[in-house]
Design a protein around this motif. Sequence first.
Motif, PDB file in Angstrom:
ATOM      1  N   HIS A  42      -9.910  19.579 -24.271  1.00 36.75           N
ATOM      2  CA  HIS A  42     -11.165  20.269 -23.948  1.00 36.75           C
ATOM      3  C   HIS A  42     -10.579  21.819 -23.770  1.00 36.75           C
ATOM      4  N   VAL A  43     -11.511  22.642 -24.350  1.00 36.65           N
ATOM      5  CA  VAL A  43     -11.216  24.093 -24.363  1.00 36.65           C
ATOM      6  C   VAL A  43     -12.578  24.876 -24.196  1.00 36.65           C
ATOM      7  N   GLU A  75     -16.389  26.521 -27.562  1.00 38.94           N
ATOM      8  CA  GLU A  75     -16.214  25.299 -26.862  1.00 38.94           C
ATOM      9  C   GLU A  75     -15.762  24.304 -27.898  1.00 38.94           C
ATOM     10  N   HIS A  76     -14.494  23.662 -27.416  1.00 34.73           N
ATOM     11  CA  HIS A  76     -14.019  22.702 -28.298  1.00 34.73           C
ATOM     12  C   HIS A  76     -13.600  21.331 -27.620  1.00 34.73           C
ATOM     13  N   ASP A  77     -14.222  20.043 -28.022  1.00 37.02           N
ATOM     14  CA  ASP A  77     -13.723  18.987 -27.068  1.00 37.02           C
ATOM     15  C   ASP A  77     -13.322  17.726 -27.987  1.00 37.02           C
ATOM     16  N   LEU A 130     -15.352  14.787 -31.774  1.00 37.91           N
ATOM     17  CA  LEU A 130     -15.273  16.143 -31.743  1.00 37.91           C
ATOM     18  C   LEU A 130     -16.637  16.734 -31.547  1.00 37.91           C
ATOM     19  N   MET A 131     -16.545  17.571 -30.424  1.00 36.42           N
ATOM     20  CA  MET A 131     -17.692  18.432 -30.249  1.00 36.42           C
ATOM     21  C   MET A 131     -17.449  19.983 -30.369  1.00 36.42           C
ATOM     22  N   ARG A 132     -18.116  20.810 -31.131  1.00 37.06           N
ATOM     23  CA  ARG A 132     -17.895  22.382 -31.225  1.00 37.06           C
ATOM     24  C   ARG A 132     -19.197  22.996 -30.939  1.00 37.06           C
ATOM     25  N   TYR A 133     -18.809  24.122 -30.003  1.00 36.27           N
ATOM     26  CA  TYR A 133     -20.023  24.917 -29.729  1.00 36.27           C
ATOM     27  C   TYR A 133     -19.593  26.485 -29.847  1.00 36.27           C
ATOM     28  N   GLU A 134     -20.639  27.178 -30.289  1.00 30.20           N
ATOM     29  CA  GLU A 134     -20.263  28.598 -30.551  1.00 30.20           C
ATOM     30  C   GLU A 134     -21.417  29.447 -30.217  1.00 30.20           C
ATOM     31  N   ARG A 135     -21.191  30.498 -29.433  1.00 30.46           N
ATOM     32  CA  ARG A 135     -22.094  31.433 -28.955  1.00 30.46           C
ATOM     33  C   ARG A 135     -21.754  32.780 -29.250  1.00 30.46           C
ATOM     34  N   ASP A 136     -22.727  33.637 -29.761  1.00 28.03           N
ATOM     35  CA  ASP A 136     -22.441  35.053 -30.041  1.00 28.03           C
ATOM     36  C   ASP A 136     -23.532  35.936 -29.641  1.00 28.03           C
TER      37      ASP A 136
END
Length: 245
Positions: free
Chosen positions: A81-82, A99-101, A128-134
């Motif tokens: 988890h990152v 975020e990477h899980d 796998l869960m991926r989240y990105e925010r910008d």
Amino acid sequence: MPLLNSFYDHEAFSQRYLKPLLVDPLQDRLNNLPDASNFPKCINISSQKILTNEKSGVHGADTGRRARFVRTADGWFYGHHVLRKWQQSGEWCHQRESEHDLQYAVTVGEVPDMTGVPRLTVDVHGSLMRYERDAVSQLLASGRHADLGTGWARASLHWSLRLQLIVDAGGRGNLVSQARSVPAVTDAGKTGPYIASSPLDHLLQPARLFHTWEHGAASLAAVQDYLVSRLAAAIEPAAMSAIDA
């Protein structure tokens, strides 16, 4: 005349077959994937910070090691988890969060088959869960920044594989597999005049993400076609042993 062999001893089966032929090779494949804690190669990064870098089997500050499978009460677990943040400066300023899980679980137990007969059963799960925010702003001539809005995107992917050991009349152990791939769940949104009309496509590139998940070295297809096939071929016929009454 009962059968006394590793088919009926879960721990013996795990150590003789499951760990060297499924868990360890899957670990090697995961080790060869890019480390999610590495920052992307972007120009003009003015600051970067890892907020979370949790790896199963890794403790303390030794975050340079790769995550590994650890024993659980009924099998093995792998998790990485990152959560990281960074900022790109310049005319266009991006404040990014990612975020990477990634998780894998291998469990061993007894589950009834379709006829109700209890069978030694191995369940393999991957997620796998991926989240990105910008958040974007523009540097004006006055030196101030104009807010250009925020975009975010999330994707969750899952698959599972059940292996049941069926012993035939000749003592041969056969693995019957049942795979289940769950459609990806995605969500995205934006506030203000964000620079992209589709934050999901802009931030996550779902086509590439889904292709890697479905066809990569640690995908369901790879586990089933390569690791499980080797495991099934290696299982030796059960030894027959009699116990005196």
